[in-house]
Design a protein around this motif. Structure first.
Motif, PDB file in Angstrom:
ATOM      1  N   LEU A  14      38.926  24.601 100.235  1.00 42.20           N
ATOM      2  CA  LEU A  14      39.307  25.800  99.493  1.00 42.20           C
ATOM      3  C   LEU A  14      39.413  25.514  98.001  1.00 42.20           C
ATOM      4  CD1 LEU A  14      41.975  27.458 101.849  1.00 42.20           C
ATOM      5  CD2 LEU A  14      39.618  28.163 101.469  1.00 42.20           C
ATOM      6  N   ASN A  15      39.986  24.362  97.668  1.00 41.36           N
ATOM      7  CA  ASN A  15      40.069  23.994  96.243  1.00 41.36           C
ATOM      8  C   ASN A  15      38.680  23.924  95.619  1.00 41.36           C
ATOM      9  OD1 ASN A  15      42.818  23.822  95.649  1.00 41.36           O
ATOM     10  ND2 ASN A  15      42.995  21.772  96.538  1.00 41.36           N
ATOM     11  N   ASP A  16      37.742  23.374  96.373  1.00 36.12           N
ATOM     12  CA  ASP A  16      36.366  23.264  95.879  1.00 36.12           C
ATOM     13  C   ASP A  16      35.750  24.650  95.675  1.00 36.12           C
ATOM     14  OD1 ASP A  16      33.937  22.079  95.158  1.00 36.12           O
ATOM     15  OD2 ASP A  16      33.190  22.167  97.213  1.00 36.12           O
ATOM     16  N   ILE A  17      35.953  25.552  96.667  1.00 31.85           N
ATOM     17  CA  ILE A  17      35.415  26.924  96.574  1.00 31.85           C
ATOM     18  C   ILE A  17      36.034  27.656  95.385  1.00 31.85           C
ATOM     19  CG2 ILE A  17      35.392  29.189  97.703  1.00 31.85           C
ATOM     20  CD1 ILE A  17      35.232  27.664 100.397  1.00 31.85           C
ATOM     21  N   PHE A  18      37.362  27.591  95.251  1.00 29.12           N
ATOM     22  CA  PHE A  18      38.045  28.327  94.189  1.00 29.12           C
ATOM     23  C   PHE A  18      37.673  27.786  92.806  1.00 29.12           C
ATOM     24  CE2 PHE A  18      41.745  29.301  97.325  1.00 29.12           C
ATOM     25  CZ  PHE A  18      40.958  30.256  97.939  1.00 29.12           C
ATOM     26  N   THR A  19      37.535  26.474  92.703  1.00 29.31           N
ATOM     27  CA  THR A  19      37.183  25.868  91.415  1.00 29.31           C
ATOM     28  C   THR A  19      35.788  26.306  90.990  1.00 29.31           C
ATOM     29  OG1 THR A  19      38.576  23.941  91.886  1.00 29.31           O
ATOM     30  CG2 THR A  19      36.928  23.691  90.161  1.00 29.31           C
ATOM     31  N   ARG A  20      34.875  26.319  91.968  1.00 28.23           N
ATOM     32  CA  ARG A  20      33.503  26.752  91.653  1.00 28.23           C
ATOM     33  C   ARG A  20      33.467  28.236  91.290  1.00 28.23           C
ATOM     34  NH1 ARG A  20      30.669  24.331  96.887  1.00 28.23           N
ATOM     35  NH2 ARG A  20      29.034  25.816  96.349  1.00 28.23           N
ATOM     36  N   GLU A  21      34.294  29.029  91.966  1.00 30.04           N
ATOM     37  CA  GLU A  21      34.330  30.465  91.664  1.00 30.04           C
ATOM     38  C   GLU A  21      34.868  30.703  90.263  1.00 30.04           C
ATOM     39  OE1 GLU A  21      33.278  33.160  93.859  1.00 30.04           O
ATOM     40  OE2 GLU A  21      32.318  31.293  94.425  1.00 30.04           O
ATOM     41  N   THR A  22      35.823  29.872  89.849  1.00 30.84           N
ATOM     42  CA  THR A  22      36.405  30.024  88.517  1.00 30.84           C
ATOM     43  C   THR A  22      35.407  29.655  87.431  1.00 30.84           C
ATOM     44  OG1 THR A  22      38.601  29.506  89.413  1.00 30.84           O
ATOM     45  CG2 THR A  22      38.325  29.321  87.031  1.00 30.84           C
ATOM     46  N   ARG A  23      34.588  28.650  87.697  1.00 28.42           N
ATOM     47  CA  ARG A  23      33.660  28.140  86.671  1.00 28.42           C
ATOM     48  C   ARG A  23      32.393  28.978  86.548  1.00 28.42           C
ATOM     49  NH1 ARG A  23      34.047  21.807  88.521  1.00 28.42           N
ATOM     50  NH2 ARG A  23      36.120  21.375  87.652  1.00 28.42           N
ATOM     51  N   ASN A  24      31.927  29.572  87.670  1.00 25.83           N
ATOM     52  CA  ASN A  24      30.644  30.277  87.659  1.00 25.83           C
ATOM     53  C   ASN A  24      30.821  31.777  87.432  1.00 25.83           C
ATOM     54  OD1 ASN A  24      29.390  27.844  88.263  1.00 25.83           O
ATOM     55  ND2 ASN A  24      29.515  28.180  90.485  1.00 25.83           N
ATOM     56  N   ASP A  25      29.960  32.328  86.619  1.00 22.18           N
ATOM     57  CA  ASP A  25      29.987  33.777  86.405  1.00 22.18           C
ATOM     58  C   ASP A  25      29.527  34.522  87.650  1.00 22.18           C
ATOM     59  OD1 ASP A  25      30.898  33.467  83.850  1.00 22.18           O
ATOM     60  OD2 ASP A  25      28.886  33.408  82.972  1.00 22.18           O
ATOM     61  N   LYS A  26      28.480  33.984  88.304  1.00 22.16           N
ATOM     62  CA  LYS A  26      27.961  34.606  89.520  1.00 22.16           C
ATOM     63  C   LYS A  26      28.654  33.996  90.734  1.00 22.16           C
ATOM     64  CE  LYS A  26      23.433  35.993  87.793  1.00 22.16           C
ATOM     65  NZ  LYS A  26      21.956  35.924  88.005  1.00 22.16           N
ATOM     66  N   SER A  27      29.351  34.830  91.482  1.00 24.07           N
ATOM     67  CA  SER A  27      30.141  34.329  92.600  1.00 24.07           C
ATOM     68  C   SER A  27      29.253  33.993  93.786  1.00 24.07           C
ATOM     69  CB  SER A  27      31.180  35.372  93.024  1.00 24.07           C
ATOM     70  OG  SER A  27      32.027  35.670  91.952  1.00 24.07           O
ATOM     71  N   GLU A  28      29.393  32.769  94.276  1.00 25.46           N
ATOM     72  CA  GLU A  28      28.672  32.365  95.481  1.00 25.46           C
ATOM     73  C   GLU A  28      29.376  32.920  96.713  1.00 25.46           C
ATOM     74  OE1 GLU A  28      27.179  28.175  97.555  1.00 25.46           O
ATOM     75  OE2 GLU A  28      28.393  28.159  95.746  1.00 25.46           O
ATOM     76  N   PHE A  29      30.716  32.923  96.655  1.00 26.55           N
ATOM     77  CA  PHE A  29      31.533  33.476  97.736  1.00 26.55           C
ATOM     78  C   PHE A  29      32.152  34.789  97.265  1.00 26.55           C
ATOM     79  CE2 PHE A  29      31.349  29.063  98.853  1.00 26.55           C
ATOM     80  CZ  PHE A  29      31.463  29.014 100.240  1.00 26.55           C
ATOM     81  N   LYS A  30      32.198  35.780  98.165  1.00 27.23           N
ATOM     82  CA  LYS A  30      32.946  36.999  97.856  1.00 27.23           C
ATOM     83  C   LYS A  30      34.282  36.905  98.585  1.00 27.23           C
ATOM     84  CE  LYS A  30      32.713  41.930  97.193  1.00 27.23           C
ATOM     85  NZ  LYS A  30      31.905  43.160  97.228  1.00 27.23           N
ATOM     86  N   LEU A  31      35.365  36.907  97.809  1.00 25.09           N
ATOM     87  CA  LEU A  31      36.704  36.663  98.345  1.00 25.09           C
ATOM     88  C   LEU A  31      37.525  37.946  98.339  1.00 25.09           C
ATOM     89  CD1 LEU A  31      37.486  33.447  96.252  1.00 25.09           C
ATOM     90  CD2 LEU A  31      36.341  33.556  98.474  1.00 25.09           C
ATOM     91  N   LEU A  32      38.379  38.094  99.357  1.00 28.65           N
ATOM     92  CA  LEU A  32      39.323  39.206  99.404  1.00 28.65           C
ATOM     93  C   LEU A  32      40.709  38.665  99.735  1.00 28.65           C
ATOM     94  CD1 LEU A  32      40.155  42.210  99.462  1.00 28.65           C
ATOM     95  CD2 LEU A  32      39.489  42.248 101.886  1.00 28.65           C
ATOM     96  N   PHE A  33      41.663  38.934  98.865  1.00 28.49           N
ATOM     97  CA  PHE A  33      43.068  38.625  99.130  1.00 28.49           C
ATOM     98  C   PHE A  33      43.788  39.925  99.457  1.00 28.49           C
ATOM     99  CE2 PHE A  33      41.630  35.074  96.631  1.00 28.49           C
ATOM    100  CZ  PHE A  33      42.313  33.980  97.146  1.00 28.49           C
TER     101      PHE A  33
END
Length: 663
Positions: free
Chosen positions: A160-179
């Motif tokens: 999860l840390n890896d996914i969230f870090t990548r989402e923060t750095r990239n403009d284009k989201s690889e994962f679509k997240l819902l909280f």
């Protein structure tokens, strides 16, 4: 538990999504309770997009200005600012089905029936989050602590840390997240939107409140979507610029009410008898738009079918909750000592009262101690009265465990709080309603015999000063429990030392004086409800007088206020024989708002009223409705015009029209 997929890699969104979906499917029995499942099965709820935050406790109406939207389509709509929706808030009164809706959404997503555009969904229950108030977590630690089944899902904190870090750095989201944050109005979580204490570091540990604030303000994972559910009042003053869409959940339609009871009872004969009784009581039928009230009604009427004659079924709000409490006590008495059960209810009532005045819905160990309880005793009460009192426990990865408590529904807390007020008065001669200032008169009250009227006045003043109507229902229960008919139902719990009949009459006169001098429509409606609970028949005339005089300005009443008036009017069946518009007003607007009352009346007098084409068109629809009770319609001295006659004739020609006399 079903087998999970192989360990996914963070480079494969579909594999991570599949693992999380399997996890939710495998643990659903743990978070989807029996009552939740019953409601979810018969709810295909429709939300309504609205810009209004402020709604009072009970609505039951549908505003014509709101636009419907399906839950699965929420994030596909454009926001009020024209951009894509990132944050959606769903509001609704207590018990309207917000948590059911969230759980149904998760189940539909997990079982691949809807919303597959989201790769990861993280639902948080605010009551569970209250366990960790002030504690420090990283976002991934909070997810693994508070999302059921997460530690065994195969999705590690590192992933999860890896996914969230990548989402923060990239403009284009690889994962679509819902909280999802369900029940943000739980006020143990004080969110600070003014302080500059924030961080965009998803790995850094910070307080739970700060994490939530950063998610809402888009400081954390700005590309992730967020769905918040809350009571009708605006939660913690979320800045409007942080919300893209406000939606409202309005509960069951009439058809869904019937569907609920048919699913609730496998015995078709029993279900039909229950539905038949509910339909004979306009008040109960209207209130059943709230799923939680359906659940309480089902528990009470099921017991009544076995123990009472048909005519003895409860028909008022306070009667229903009183019977519900007695059903729970009688069931518990079969397992535990009766005196201990009664003491438990009195202790819980004291807790309910003191925490209600603090606006607390979730209770910590400190809250329990302040009311003479401890965690061990409270846990025992939660085991005894599973339908009334709940406990939530949580454990961190280091096995550090915490526990909080709450009532199963906020209205039950309000009822028990009112019970504490009445039992303190009748059994102990105490007025427990707080005194905000100390005068000689108030000081003397501490040593003198108090009266029901004094308690009523103090309760009324306290409730009317409370913002958002949080104490309206509490006040209504106090009035209802002042009736001796309801006190007799609670004979095991109450030992009245006096009659309250004379005091109730004094209270009725006092409320009428307050109504005549009030300039607030909402306060007037609260007082109408009080007269209703005290079974004062003149409340109908009071409403009519207020509408005629302009005390209630028809064009300024909100849909929620209109529906509250309708609930009261329709609870007096004997007043529904004849609907006379002039007793309310000759206004076209008033007629349109009071259509539900017109529809259940057998005779309608619309003489000399200036009816618009819109009114006549709607009147025609009423005549053609299979549920209309109209048998006599008087339109004498009304200039209908040819166009009006044509509109009316459509309804008259309908096979559903029951009209026998037309003037």
């Amino acid at each position: 538990m079903s087998a999970l997929h192989h360990q996914p890699t963070t480079s494969d969104p579909a594999a991570v999504q599949s693992n999380l979906q399997n996890m939710f499917s495998s643990v659903k029995e743990g978070w989807l309770g029996k009552h939740h499942e019953e409601v979810s099965c018969c709810m295909d709820p429709e939300l309504f997009i609205t810009e209004e935050w402020d709604q009072r406790e009970v609505t039951g109406s549908e505003t014509e200005t709101s636009k419907p939207v399906k839950v699965s389509d929420m994030f596909q709509h454009l926001s009020r600012r024209g951009n894509s929706c990132r944050t959606v808030v769903t509001k609704g009164s207590a018990g309207i089905g917000k948590s059911f809706l969230v759980q149904k959404f998760i189940l539909d997503w997990a079982e691949k029936r809807a919303c597959q555009e989201f790769h990861l969904v993280f639902p948080f229950d605010a009551r569970q989050l209250c366990l960790w108030r002030g504690e420090r977590f990283s976002l991934t630690e909070l997810i693994h602590t508070c999302v059921p089944g997460m530690p065994s899902s195969g999705i590690t904190e590192e992933m999860l840390n890896d996914i969230f870090t990548r989402e923060t750095r990239n403009d284009k989201s690889e994962f679509k997240l819902l909280f999802i944050i369900d029940g943000l109005d739980q006020n143990l979580l004080k969110l600070d939107f003014i302080s500059r204490t924030n961080t965009s570091d998803v790995i850094k540990s910070t307080r739970v409140e700060v994490l939530l604030t950063n998610l809402i303000t888009k400081k954390l994972l700005p590309s992730a979507c967020l769905w918040i559910t809350t009571h009708s009042a605006e939660p913690n003053q979320i800045p409007p610029e942080c919300v893209d869409m406000v939606t409202e959940l309005r509960g069951f339609s009439d058809l869904q009410k019937e569907e609920y009871f048919r699913k609730r009872f496998s015995d078709e004969l029993k279900a039909s008898r229950l539905i038949s009784h509910i339909k004979t009581s306009q008040r109960i039928h209207i209130m059943c738009y709230i799923p939680a009230f359906c659940w309480i009604t089902a528990a009470v009427l099921e017991d009544a079918l076995e123990t009472k004659e048909r005519g003895e079924f409860p028909s008022t709000l306070t009667e229903m909750y009183t019977e519900f409490l007695m059903v729970q006590i009688n069931h518990t008495k079969k397992k535990y000592h009766p005196k201990k059960c009664i003491q438990a209810i009195k202790s819980l009532a004291k807790l309910a009262f003191h925490q209600l005045l603090k606006d607390n819905k979730v209770f910590t160990e400190e809250d329990l101690n302040s009311c003479g309880l401890n965690v061990r005793t409270a846990s025992a009460y939660a085991d005894w009265f599973t339908e009334i009192f709940k406990q939530f426990s949580g454990k961190r990865t280091d096995n550090y465990q915490k526990m909080v408590f709450c009532f199963s529904h906020f209205s039950i807390q309000k009822f028990l709080a009112a019970f504490h007020v009445i039992t303190s008065l009748l059994s102990d001669n105490k007025n427990v309603m707080p005194v905000s200032w100390m005068t000689v008169d108030n000081w003397l009250l501490c040593f003198s015999r108090t009266s029901t009227t004094k308690v009523h006045k103090k309760a009324l003043k306290t409730a009317l000063k409370t913002p958002n109507g949080e104490l309206d229902l509490f006040l209504r229960f106090i009035m209802g429990l002042s009736l001796q008919t309801n006190q007799l139902l609670l004979h095991d719990l109450l030992t009245p030392t006096r009659s309250t009949t004379r005091s109730n009459q004094k209270t009725i006169k006092y409320i009428k004086r307050k109504i005549s001098g009030s300039k607030s429509p909402q306060q007037m409606i609260v007082m109408f409800h009080c007269l209703n609970e005290l079974r004062d028949d003149s409340v109908v005339e009071e409403i009519q007088k207020s509408l005629r005089s302009g005390g209630l300005s028809a064009d300024k009443l909100s849909p929620a206020q209109w529906s509250a008036l309708i609930v009261i009017l329709m609870s007096y069946e004997k007043h529904l024989d004849q609907f006379d518009l002039k007793k309310y007003s000759s206004s076209d607007e008033v007629l349109l708002q009071l259509l539900p009352v017109l529809k259940v009346s057998s005779k309608a007098l619309l003489t000399g009223c200036k009816l618009s084409e819109r009114s006549l068109e709607v009147l025609s629809l009423v005549l053609s409705s299979h549920s209309s009770s109209l048998k006599e319609l008087d339109l004498s001295n009304s200039d209908l015009q040819d166009s009006g006659v044509k509109l009316l004739s459509v309804g008259l020609q309908s096979p559903n029209c029951k009209l026998e006399t037309l003037k």
